[in-house]
Write an enzyme that holds these catalytic residues in place. Structure first.
Site, PDB file in Angstrom:
ATOM      1  N   ARG A  93       0.826  -1.220   0.000  1.00  0.00           N
ATOM      2  CA  ARG A  93       0.000   0.000   0.000  1.00  0.00           C
ATOM      3  C   ARG A  93       0.854   1.261   0.000  1.00  0.00           C
ATOM      4  O   ARG A  93       0.382   2.326  -0.328  1.00  0.00           O
ATOM      5  CB  ARG A  93      -0.954  -0.019   1.207  1.00  0.00           C
ATOM      6  CG  ARG A  93      -2.115  -0.969   0.989  1.00  0.00           C
ATOM      7  CD  ARG A  93      -2.951  -1.130   2.241  1.00  0.00           C
ATOM      8  NE  ARG A  93      -2.286  -1.946   3.246  1.00  0.00           N
ATOM      9  CZ  ARG A  93      -2.812  -2.261   4.430  1.00  0.00           C
ATOM     10  NH1 ARG A  93      -4.009  -1.818   4.748  1.00  0.00           N
ATOM     11  NH2 ARG A  93      -2.152  -3.019   5.283  1.00  0.00           N
ATOM     12  N   LYS A 190     -14.830   6.670  -2.454  1.00  0.00           N
ATOM     13  CA  LYS A 190     -14.451   6.689  -1.036  1.00  0.00           C
ATOM     14  C   LYS A 190     -13.422   7.777  -0.804  1.00  0.00           C
ATOM     15  O   LYS A 190     -12.471   7.905  -1.562  1.00  0.00           O
ATOM     16  CB  LYS A 190     -13.853   5.322  -0.676  1.00  0.00           C
ATOM     17  CG  LYS A 190     -13.291   5.220   0.715  1.00  0.00           C
ATOM     18  CD  LYS A 190     -12.608   3.870   0.943  1.00  0.00           C
ATOM     19  CE  LYS A 190     -11.177   3.855   0.439  1.00  0.00           C
ATOM     20  NZ  LYS A 190     -10.436   2.650   0.831  1.00  0.00           N
ATOM     21  N   ASP A 216     -12.309  -6.487  -3.202  1.00  0.00           N
ATOM     22  CA  ASP A 216     -11.141  -5.701  -2.793  1.00  0.00           C
ATOM     23  C   ASP A 216      -9.912  -6.604  -2.710  1.00  0.00           C
ATOM     24  O   ASP A 216     -10.043  -7.830  -2.623  1.00  0.00           O
ATOM     25  CB  ASP A 216     -11.406  -5.029  -1.433  1.00  0.00           C
ATOM     26  CG  ASP A 216     -10.721  -3.669  -1.335  1.00  0.00           C
ATOM     27  OD1 ASP A 216      -9.834  -3.385  -2.164  1.00  0.00           O
ATOM     28  OD2 ASP A 216     -11.070  -2.900  -0.423  1.00  0.00           O
ATOM     29  N   GLY A 222     -11.280  -3.268   8.089  1.00  0.00           N
ATOM     30  CA  GLY A 222     -12.662  -3.592   7.702  1.00  0.00           C
ATOM     31  C   GLY A 222     -13.503  -2.348   7.451  1.00  0.00           C
ATOM     32  O   GLY A 222     -14.634  -2.435   6.967  1.00  0.00           O
TER      33      GLY A 222
HETATM   34  C1  R5P Z   1      -7.086   0.419  -0.320  1.00  0.00           C
HETATM   35  O1  R5P Z   1      -6.864   1.071  -1.331  1.00  0.00           O
HETATM   36  C2  R5P Z   1      -7.178  -1.069  -0.322  1.00  0.00           C
HETATM   37  O2  R5P Z   1      -7.510  -1.579  -1.584  1.00  0.00           O
HETATM   38  C3  R5P Z   1      -8.192  -1.534   0.700  1.00  0.00           C
HETATM   39  O3  R5P Z   1      -9.459  -1.011   0.352  1.00  0.00           O
HETATM   40  C4  R5P Z   1      -7.820  -1.060   2.088  1.00  0.00           C
HETATM   41  O4  R5P Z   1      -6.499  -1.416   2.396  1.00  0.00           O
HETATM   42  C5  R5P Z   1      -8.752  -1.665   3.110  1.00  0.00           C
HETATM   43  O5  R5P Z   1      -8.407  -1.171   4.368  1.00  0.00           O
HETATM   44  P1  R5P Z   1      -9.440  -1.152   5.556  1.00  0.00           P
HETATM   45  O6  R5P Z   1     -10.035  -2.527   5.673  1.00  0.00           O
HETATM   46  O7  R5P Z   1      -8.592  -0.784   6.753  1.00  0.00           O
HETATM   47  O8  R5P Z   1     -10.469  -0.108   5.263  1.00  0.00           O
END
Ligand code: R5P
Length: 310
Positions: A93, A190, A216, A222
């Site tokens: 990331r 988002k 995803d 989450g």
């Molecule tokens: C972000 O760009 C990734 O694709 C995931 O959406 C993200 O890492 C999810 O993180 P969390 O579960 O903490 O919202």
């Protein structure tokens, strides 16, 4: 061919070994008193085609060091070719500068793995496909289709389904599944105000009355999926399910998901299941062992990997 398992995900490594009918090579990973990692390969690897299976998941730094040190041991043991099999590539990331004076840690990790002495990398659903370009050695980036598509087809045949990308960055991934399942696609706009906190702003597309599948690469806190599920329900979605490749699931993520609007969440075993994951009624883990095993076999036999996804 030799298969070596790191400590991050023994069950997956054993399942891959079973699939390939190749025993795991004996190796010992020990710690010095100050927690330095020491690896010893207990079988001859001279001239061998060696695959080291290690996800750089929690604890990310320990698992990364274990991978690097194992690769070093293999290189010094005269392995002919070393492939780092990294089902979950941690640090992915951090693939760009997010502000002044911030790192691109994914590139640094790629440099470390390359410098340790691997010849190639096999991984799965990288957070961003461009990370392959952080390496100057071959990288095979497996996609989730062969694991998720049959599962959705089996459970939801004949239903009015729709794939949903929970953010703009994930559109390519969700679109690929929508194409294979011959269904529609919607996108969630988002906005993340600060790291670790996500906020759903807008649903782009008509989800009214649909069975929605959030797709995803990573589910960590989450927050992204739970907030997206709320937004979809508000727009009239009939059911919301999630398919996420890498179940990082930090902190209270499993509890958050269990009490969310998500009817179910499917992840893979790219990261070993915690007790919380095993006990959660709403979370199901699908194995990637046959896919990974087949890719390893094809690399060893110099056969096409992309043919796996046709
Ligand atoms: C972000 O760009 C990734 O694709 C995931 O959406 C993200 O890492 C999810 O993180 P969390 O579960 O903490 O919202």
């Amino acid at each position: 061919m030799k298969l070596i398992a790191g400590n991050s995900n023994r069950p997956l490594a054993e399942a891959v070994a079973n699939y390939l009918e190749v025993p795991l090579t004996k190796a010992a990973v020990r710690r010095f008193a100050d927690m330095e990692v020491f690896t010893e390969i207990l079988e001859n690897v001279r001239g061998q085609d060696v695959f080291v299976i290690q996800s750089t998941s929690y604890p990310a730094n320990d698992n990364l060091m274990e991978l690097l040190i194992t690769i070093d041991a293999l290189r010094r043991g005269s392995a002919r070719r070393i492939t780092a099999v990294i089902p979950y590539f941690g640090y992915a990331r951090q693939d760009r500068k997010t502000g002044g004076r911030t790192p691109i840690s994914a590139k640094l990790v790629a440099n470390l793995i390359t410098s340790a002495g691997v010849d190639r990398v096999l991984t799965m659903e990288l957070h961003a496909g461009q990370i392959q370009g952080f390496f100057d050695i071959p990288v095979d980036n497996l996609i989730m289709g062969p694991v998720f598509v049959p599962d959705i087809e089996k459970k939801f045949a004949g239903k009015d389904i729709m794939m949903i990308s929970p953010d703009v960055g994930g559109v390519v991934r969700a679109r690929a599944l929508a194409k294979r399942l011959n269904c529609g696609l919607a996108i969630i706009d988002k906005r993340r105000e600060k790291a670790g906190v996500s906020e759903v702003m807008n649903v782009i597309g008509k989800v009214d009355g649909k069975i929605c599948f959030l797709v995803d690469d990573i589910v960590d806190s989450g927050g992204t999926l739970c907030n997206a599920a709320v937004a979809l329900k508000e727009k009239g979605a009939k059911e919301v399910h999630a398919y996420a490749v890498h179940g990082v699931l930090s902190g209270g993520a499993v509890a958050r998901i269990s009490s969310s609007q998500l009817e179910s969440m499917v992840i893979t075993d790219s990261i070993a299941a915690t007790e919380a994951v095993e006990n959660a009624a709403v979370v199901e883990q699908l194995t990637i062992a046959p896919l990974l095993g087949e890719a390893i076999r094809r690399i060893a036999e110099e056969r096409s990997i992309s043919a796996l996804f046709k």
